[in-house]
Each structure stands twice: as C-alpha cells, then as structure tokens.
Design an enzyme around this catalytic site. Structure first.
Site, PDB file in Angstrom:
ATOM      1  N   ALA A  54     125.660  37.703  30.400  1.00 40.59           N
ATOM      2  CA  ALA A  54     125.542  38.141  31.791  1.00 40.59           C
ATOM      3  C   ALA A  54     125.337  39.647  31.834  1.00 40.59           C
ATOM      4  O   ALA A  54     125.942  40.396  31.072  1.00 40.59           O
ATOM      5  CB  ALA A  54     126.790  37.753  32.578  1.00 40.59           C
TER       6      ALA A  54
ATOM      7  N   SER B 183     130.010  38.299  28.732  1.00 39.76           N
ATOM      8  CA  SER B 183     129.601  39.482  29.480  1.00 39.76           C
ATOM      9  C   SER B 183     128.855  40.448  28.579  1.00 39.76           C
ATOM     10  O   SER B 183     129.028  40.453  27.355  1.00 39.76           O
ATOM     11  CB  SER B 183     130.832  40.199  30.046  1.00 39.76           C
ATOM     12  OG  SER B 183     131.548  40.858  29.008  1.00 39.76           O
ATOM     13  N   ASP B 184     128.011  41.276  29.187  1.00 40.52           N
ATOM     14  CA  ASP B 184     127.552  42.449  28.469  1.00 40.52           C
ATOM     15  C   ASP B 184     128.766  43.354  28.264  1.00 40.52           C
ATOM     16  O   ASP B 184     129.791  43.220  28.938  1.00 40.52           O
ATOM     17  CB  ASP B 184     126.450  43.167  29.256  1.00 40.52           C
ATOM     18  CG  ASP B 184     125.540  43.993  28.355  1.00 40.52           C
ATOM     19  OD1 ASP B 184     125.962  44.341  27.237  1.00 40.52           O
ATOM     20  OD2 ASP B 184     124.407  44.293  28.764  1.00 40.52           O
ATOM     21  N   TRP B 185     128.645  44.286  27.323  1.00 45.35           N
ATOM     22  CA  TRP B 185     129.806  45.086  26.911  1.00 45.35           C
ATOM     23  C   TRP B 185     130.258  46.009  28.036  1.00 45.35           C
ATOM     24  O   TRP B 185     129.478  46.792  28.577  1.00 45.35           O
ATOM     25  CB  TRP B 185     129.442  45.863  25.652  1.00 45.35           C
ATOM     26  CG  TRP B 185     129.770  45.139  24.387  1.00 45.35           C
ATOM     27  CD1 TRP B 185     130.495  45.632  23.331  1.00 45.35           C
ATOM     28  CD2 TRP B 185     129.441  43.792  24.006  1.00 45.35           C
ATOM     29  NE1 TRP B 185     130.629  44.674  22.335  1.00 45.35           N
ATOM     30  CE2 TRP B 185     129.993  43.539  22.725  1.00 45.35           C
ATOM     31  CE3 TRP B 185     128.742  42.762  24.627  1.00 45.35           C
ATOM     32  CZ2 TRP B 185     129.858  42.321  22.067  1.00 45.35           C
ATOM     33  CZ3 TRP B 185     128.613  41.540  23.975  1.00 45.35           C
ATOM     34  CH2 TRP B 185     129.164  41.342  22.716  1.00 45.35           C
TER      35      TRP B 185
END
Length: 845
Positions: free
Chosen positions: A195, A228-230
C-alpha cells in the site's frame, strides 16, 4: 507453489496465540525483517528492496549484488519472456542473501514525465505494465521467492508523497491505475502487495477499505498479504479495518498496544486480526518460513561473474531504443570514434533511492566501447551534476553517543553511510559520526554529505560547515542528503576527515574526485576531437539527481550545457551519434542536427558493455518506447506533480500519455509510445480479425536478422473513449523471412467502467502499428448489440445510416438493384431497404 495450509491448520495455529502475540507479528521486527514464533512454527522472514537488484538488509555497505537494467529499459523489450527471466534471476539473487520477499515490481504508471520515480515503473500504459508485471511475478515466485507488487494506488509522483491526496474519478482509477494490479493478480497471483504513502480521494492508501477490502480482496478474490510502504501507516483501527495486514518497518509503529486496545474497545473485531495473520502465515508457507527454516541454494552465479555479465549485458542492450538513424548505426569497427561526454566516463547505471544497490562493478560506456573496438578517443564533457555525490571508495566510520562513548568503529565499503537507523541496536543513540579516508594527490574536489555541523579536514586545511535539511520528506535527506564541496590541490596521498555532529536522519558521505575541466574547455576539446574522427558519439543524460525516489523533476531539459555540447559537436563532426543515458523522457532540441539517437536507459552494472554491443550491432537494440516523449516542457496531457492545497487532481482522466496525444489533448509528442527503429526494416501485409485475434503477415525486408514488436490498438467509436493498446507480440525473423503474426486482444483493455460496472467496448477500428506515429494497417471491429443497431437505423437518411454501420465494422460491398443497399461483415450481410433516401427497414440475412 502449492499452499500447504488449510483452514483447520490455520485455526489451530491461531488458537495458540493471545491477542497481544497476534498483533506483535503484524509489525516488522526491524527495517526489513519480520518476527517469528516458535510455538506456531513461524520462522522470521526477510524482505529486500528489489526494483533493480536485491539490495539485502542494509542501505549502505551491504553485500555485493547484481545491478540490473532499470525497469523502463527492461520494459522497452516489450517481451514478457524478458520480464519472467528477470524475475527468475532476481529470485536467485534473493536466495543468495536468504531473502524471502523481493519488494517489486513497481506498476504505477508514467502519468506525467516529471515523476522522479518513473525509472522504477514499466510504462505509461496499464496493459503493457500489467503483462510485464505478471511475467516478472511468475518468474520470481516460480523459485519460491515472494513478489510484492507496489504501490497501491494512484502513486505517480513524489512531491509531498506522504501527505498528497490523489483525486481520481472511479472510471480512471479502474481503467488505468488499478488495471496493472488486476492483471498481475489475475495472471500471476502475487503473494504480497504494498500500500502506498498517498491518500486516494481523501482516504490513506493504508486505510483504503474500498480498494483494499472491496476490490483487491473482495472482487478479485486475492488471498495474499497487504503490507504498508515503509513508515506509511499512521493509524491503528482505521488501517486494520481498511485492509492493511502488515505494518513496516519495525520494531515500533502505530499498531502494537494501540491495536490491542482498539480490539478490546470493540473498534476492531478480533476476526479482522485473525484474517491479517492468516495472510501472513500463508505468505510464510509459500516462501518456506513455516515449520522449518528454508534450505537456501548455494550453487548460484556470482554477481560479477561471467554468467551474470552475459545475462545483464543482453538484457540491457535488447531494450535500448533507436530513435533516429540515417545509417550511421551500427558503427563500423574500423572507424575512428570520438567518444564525448561526462556520462560516457561516469555512466549513470541506476537511479537513486531504495532502488540503489552495491554492485560488484559499474562498467562505463567509455570502458565498454574502448574494450570492444580500436580507434576510440575518449573526451570528457560538460558538468551534468548540480549536487555533491559520495565518492567511489571505502572509508572508516566511527560513531559516538551523546556521552562521548565510541559506539561503533568499522570500515564501510562505500564512501557513504547513515548516522542511525530506527532499528539500530547500540548502547545509546548516535549523535556524532567521524568519517575518514586517504585520497590521492593532485587537483581534487573534496567535501561531505550530511545534515548537521561538520568539520572537514584535509592535510593542513580545515573547513567548518553547516548543512541544513533540504526536504520535508521523511526519507528525503536520507536518500539525497545536502552536501558541501571545495577544490584543493594535494601534494600526495592525504587523509580526508569529516567530523559530523548529526542534525537529523540523513545519509552521510565523503566526497573526493579529480577536479573536472571547465565547461568551456570541455566543449572546445570535444569539438577538436569530433573534427578529427570519422564519427562522434556524444553521451548525454540524467543522473540519480533527477531519476530518484522522494523528488520529482521540474523540467525535461538535460542538466547543464549538454544541449550546447551536442550542437557544437554536430556542427564539427562528419557524423554524430547521440546516446541518451536516461530512464525517462528528455528534450532533444538538437535532434535534427544529428545522424542517429540511441536511448540507453539506466543500463545496470554492465551498462558500458551493453551500449557498446548495441552501437556495434552485436546485440540489436530492438526496444520500443514505453512512454511518450513530449516535444517541450508542459506539452503532455498530464504535467504537474505539485499538489494544490494538498490535492493532486488527475484532471486528464483516462487520457494519459499516448491516449491524450492521440485525442489532441496536447501537442504531438517528439516520439510516440511504442516507437523504435531497431536495425531491421519491415513490411506489413493484410490485417485480419478472427475471435479477438488480429493476424498480419510480417516480412523482414532488411539484410539482417531483426526483432519487431507488433502493436494493436483499439480506436473506439465513442467520443469519450480514448485509443488504447489492446495487444502486442514480439517476433524475430531472419532476412527475407515472412511469418503470420497473431496478436490476442486482451478483453481487460477493451472495456470501460460505466455506472458502477464493466461494459465491453464494441465497434471502432483495430490499428496495427509500430507506435501510433507509424500505423501499418487496420481492421474494423463489430459494434456488438446488432438488434439495437438495426433499430437505430430505421428512419435515418441513407448516407447517415451507411456511416453508422460502416463505423460498426461493416463494409459496403454492392448496391443492389432497386431500393436496397447491401453491406458485409465477415460472413454476415446487412441489408438496408430505403425509399426516397430514407431507411425503411434494416435486417441481416
């Protein structure tokens, strides 16, 4: 790979875990690893960035790993076989480092050419992107390594990427930006998806229930893990309820106790947590991290060995694209060549940001061409960088805490490092870093990269420098730190030391390189060399300053005085070839002044070998563009990347890239999507259509073997429907060979989202083309609802009715005697009875 878990198995494992232990597993353990749990047989898992190589668990100083050609260059082959091969090779690179999941491919579209991260993404077209992504995923996962398709969704720019709200209507979202994800899910079943950072229509991507739960997991029936993206996740209950399964990175984050409390308060059902964990365990089972540690292969090619050199040279050269050629290419081996330009000596082989890796070597174009042929004179060019960059050498790194204690003393194999990481395990936080290295004597440019206060010492000279943050992005200063430099003359090898008091999370580095010539001197030397040679090869391009994560471009113009250099050389040389070392569109105001142009992308660790092979014709540069090249700044259907009041409106809707150019929403591009010459010449025969398969006889009329890309576009009859790619096929033919090429039209590209449902497009024309600037044939397609068409014709003037059925794919064959007009489509015949020029009856038979 079969999934060894069943519902009962999953339920038994989950029953052993308390709520706190379940939630604990749903946040990363470190920057790139996940926790295990012995009681349920879960082993820790490791993730790695992977768009152009499997970097591993370290941002700097990690193990050597293969640097692949960038995504746009690989995509320019238009070969799903290439994408699948890349997936398999990346799986081997992952195995060599014990990595379970590679964070790729990137399937966001080239909405605007200003996007800084376009070099990681395949193209401006959703169908081409989706087919290549599916092949990549299949290749990767066939080896038991998980893919992570990213970034879901409408994540096409880097400006304010953590807060921007992408405003996209549902039709555009479905037909363009979700389609590559849909194709990847349908055709390859990726084991994970990432995401994005941005919001979509006011809802964060990590909380985007309508997309994550409604479409991805609901409509598409996808069972994988959504991470999630970081640092993207900002909430507990909204993200958990919105379909996010895993928060990255760890060890801390917004979940943990806050998510446990949300469940206990009734804000999140525990069944939601169980679903997230089921997906995590399914991923673990697929990648060999359940019940027992995975046995990793060890008999794999070395990153810098002969096997990888051949593979990466071939992959890069095959995607390079010939944009112009008067016969100057391929180069004659006996010719004298003046090779000119800073990018020839310092070739940009990869972009900036999370896509960067520590390669075993990066072959410059100068090294590659001088190795491949005699008679090459290499001349430096004008400056191409505006910023300081870390040197290409190792350095000693000492880290100190607030107490003054030495926390770490090690050697970094790169002249860059990072002051601290969120998961760093040291006795206390790092507040001061001392970097040192011995640099050669002579005229040198030295400096430092950092955020904070630095004292730079070289020999007897000392400089106090303050470097302030230049980015609001959480990773901006880490990925592209501010820098300082100065020119010095050293008597001999001298120690360079930078003592930095940290002022924030940022990348750190030392700068030391030979002092370059002035631009005026470089242009004069280039003109002299070009005048003396049979042919001048000028290399121009971008660097990781423009092709990078976290920052967008502001112009497509080449940096520095590169345009001036090309024009000066072209005026002096007998013949001029320009090699463009860039992953994304650039302006070429000198295009009419030169004899050939080769677009070379960011070609990876074997870049110089690949460019030499392409220039000499050892490997045909048979690429076709994957994004349109605008003729001027601003001259594209979508342009701006900066949000207004936090919102980035996708106002062009479905008319992105070539779709918008074809609809005249922007001036004609300098080079069309799909354009490319290769080294062959092609003759196209009659085009036919049968059951959604377009067939055309193709003949290689050149004197050498060559590869062609047959592209099929649908031009619908409806005014609000843009032209779109619906199929493509590549074929290699010997000189004089003819073959019937079949292109299957993908129904997922031949539909429109209409009032909450998909509706197939019918009617119009199928165009067979070498890019929309070179259409070679066409065939009409049926309109579809024949009864409705027939009813619509009655009462119309004959010429108007004839046009309607002609647009629907019927062709006038005969004018029957009396009052009947006969028209044919395939084996059907339509008859229009008319009286006084008005249709009275329409029927098929």
């Amino acid at each position: 790979m079969d999934d060894p878990l069943n519902a009962r198995d999953l339920d038994e494992r989950l029953a052993r875990l308390s709520l706190e232990r379940k939630v604990r597993l749903l946040t990363g353990a470190t920057m790139f690893t996940l926790r295990g749990d012995e009681e349920i047989g879960l082993e820790p898992m490791a993730f790695s960035d992977g768009p152009t190589g499997v970097r591993g668990l370290d941002f700097t100083g990690g193990p050597l790993t293969c640097l692949f050609p960038n995504a746009t260059l690989l995509a320019s082959s238009w070969r799903t076989e290439t994408a699948e091969e890349v997936g398999r090779l990346l799986a081997e690179e992952a195995e060599r480092q014990s990595i379970h999941v590679v964070l790729g491919p990137t399937v966001n579209l080239h909405r605007t050419p200003l996007g800084g991260r376009l070099f990681e993404a395949y193209s401006e077209d959703p169908l081409l992107t989706g087919h290549l992504a599916a092949a990549y995923v299949s290749g990767l996962q066939s080896q038991g390594i998980g893919a992570c398709v990213k970034h879901l969704v409408a994540n096409e720019a880097e400006t304010d990427r953590h807060g921007v709200d992408s405003v996209v209507d549902e039709r555009t979202l479905r037909e363009l930006y979700l389609l590559p994800f849909e194709i990847a899910v349908d055709d390859a079943d990726p084991w994970s998806v990432m995401a994005a950072y941005n919001k979509v229509n006011g809802i964060a991507a990590t909380e985007q229930g309508p997309v994550n739960n409604g479409i991805l997991k609901g409509e598409w029936g996808w069972l994988g893990l959504l991470m999630s993206d970081w640092f993207a996740t900002q909430t507990a209950a909204p993200a958990a309820n919105g379909g996010l399964d895993l928060v990255m990175p760890g060890p801390t984050g917004p979940w943990g106790p806050a998510l446990v409390a949300a469940v206990e308060a009734g804000e999140v059902e525990e069944a939601v947590i169980d679903d997230h964990l089921r997906r995590l365990l399914l991923l673990a089972s697929r990648v060999g991290a359940l019940n027992a540690p995975r046995a990793w292969r060890t008999d794999l090619p070395e990153p810098g060995g002969a096997v990888r050199r051949e593979q990466l040279t071939r992959l890069a050269a095959e995607g390079m694209t010939v944009l112009a050629n008067d016969g100057s290419l391929p180069l004659a081996r006996g010719a004298s060549v003046a090779l000119i330009g800073r990018p020839a000596l310092e070739t940009t082989c990869m972009g900036g940001g999370s896509a960067s890796v520590r390669a075993p070597h990066q072959v410059s174009i100068a090294d590659g061409l001088t190795e491949a042929m005699d008679g090459v004179t290499v001349v430096d060019g004008v400056a191409v960088r505006a910023r300081v960059r870390a040197g290409q050498f190792s350095m000693r790194v000492r880290m100190y805490g607030e107490s003054g204690a030495l926390l770490s003393d090690h050697v970094s194999e790169e002249a860059r490092t990072v002051g601290f990481m969120p998961d760093q395990e040291l006795a206390e936080p790092v507040t001061r870093v001392v970097m040192s290295a011995t640099v050669p004597g002579g005229a040198r440019r030295i400096g430092v990269l950092a955020v904070g206060r630095a004292t730079v010492t070289v020999g007897e000279a000392s400089y106090d420098v303050t470097l302030e943050s230049e980015s609001d992005d959480i990773g901006g200063d880490f990925l592209r730190p501010p820098g300082w430099q100065t020119d010095v003359v050293l008597d001999g090898p001298t120690e360079l030391v930078a003592d930095v008091t940290l002022g924030g999370w940022a990348g750190l580095g030392l700068v030391a390189e030979p002092t370059p010539p002035t631009d005026d001197d470089a242009i004069a030397a280039a003109v002299a060399a070009a005048s003396a040679a049979d042919i001048a090869v000028v290399v121009v391009g971008l660097t990781e300053e423009q092709e990078t994560e976290a920052f967008d471009k502001s112009t497509l113009a080449l940096p520095g005085r590169q345009d001036e250099l090309v024009s000066a050389v072209a005026a002096a040389a007998r013949r001029t070839v320009v090699v463009v070392n860039a992953a994304t569109p650039v302006l070429m105001p000198w295009a009419s002044e030169v004899d050939a142009i080769l677009w070379a992308g960011l070609p990876g660790q074997e870049g110089g070998h690949a460019v030499a092979a392409a220039l000499l014709g050892d490997i045909e540069p048979a690429g076709r563009l994957v994004t349109s090249f605008p003729a001027a700044d601003g001259a594209s259907p979508a342009w701006g990347v900066a949000p207004t009041a936090g919102k980035l409106a996708y106002e062009e809707g479905v008319f992105v890239g070539y779709r918008g150019y074809a609809a005249k929403r922007a001036p004609a591009p300098a080079y069309w999507f799909g354009q490319g010459l290769g080294y062959g010449d092609w003759e196209y025969g009659e085009v036919t259509l049968a059951d959604s398969v377009v067939s055309v006889d193709l003949t290689n009329v050149s004197a050498r073997a060559s590869r062609e890309v047959v592209q099929v576009y649908l031009q619908p009859t409806e005014d609000d429907q843009p032209i779109r790619l619906v199929g493509f096929s590549t074929v290699s033919l010997a000189p004089g060979e003819t073959r019937s090429v079949e292109v299957a039209c993908d129904p997922r590209a031949s539909r429109t989202w209409d009032d909450g449902a998909w509706r197939p497009l019918t009617g119009g024309r199928l165009l067979v083309a070498r890019g929309l600037g070179d259409i070679r044939g066409e065939v009409p397609v049926p309109t579809g609802d024949l009864e409705a068409i027939l009813a619509e014709l009655v009462g119309r003037p004959l010429d108007e009715a004839s046009q309607v059925v002609t647009d629907a794919g019927w062709q006038v064959r005969t004018f029957a005697p009396g009052s009947m007009l006969t028209m044919d489509y395939r084996e059907d015949r339509m008859n229009l009875e008319h009286e006084d020029g008005t249709v009275t009856r329409a029927f098929v038979g």
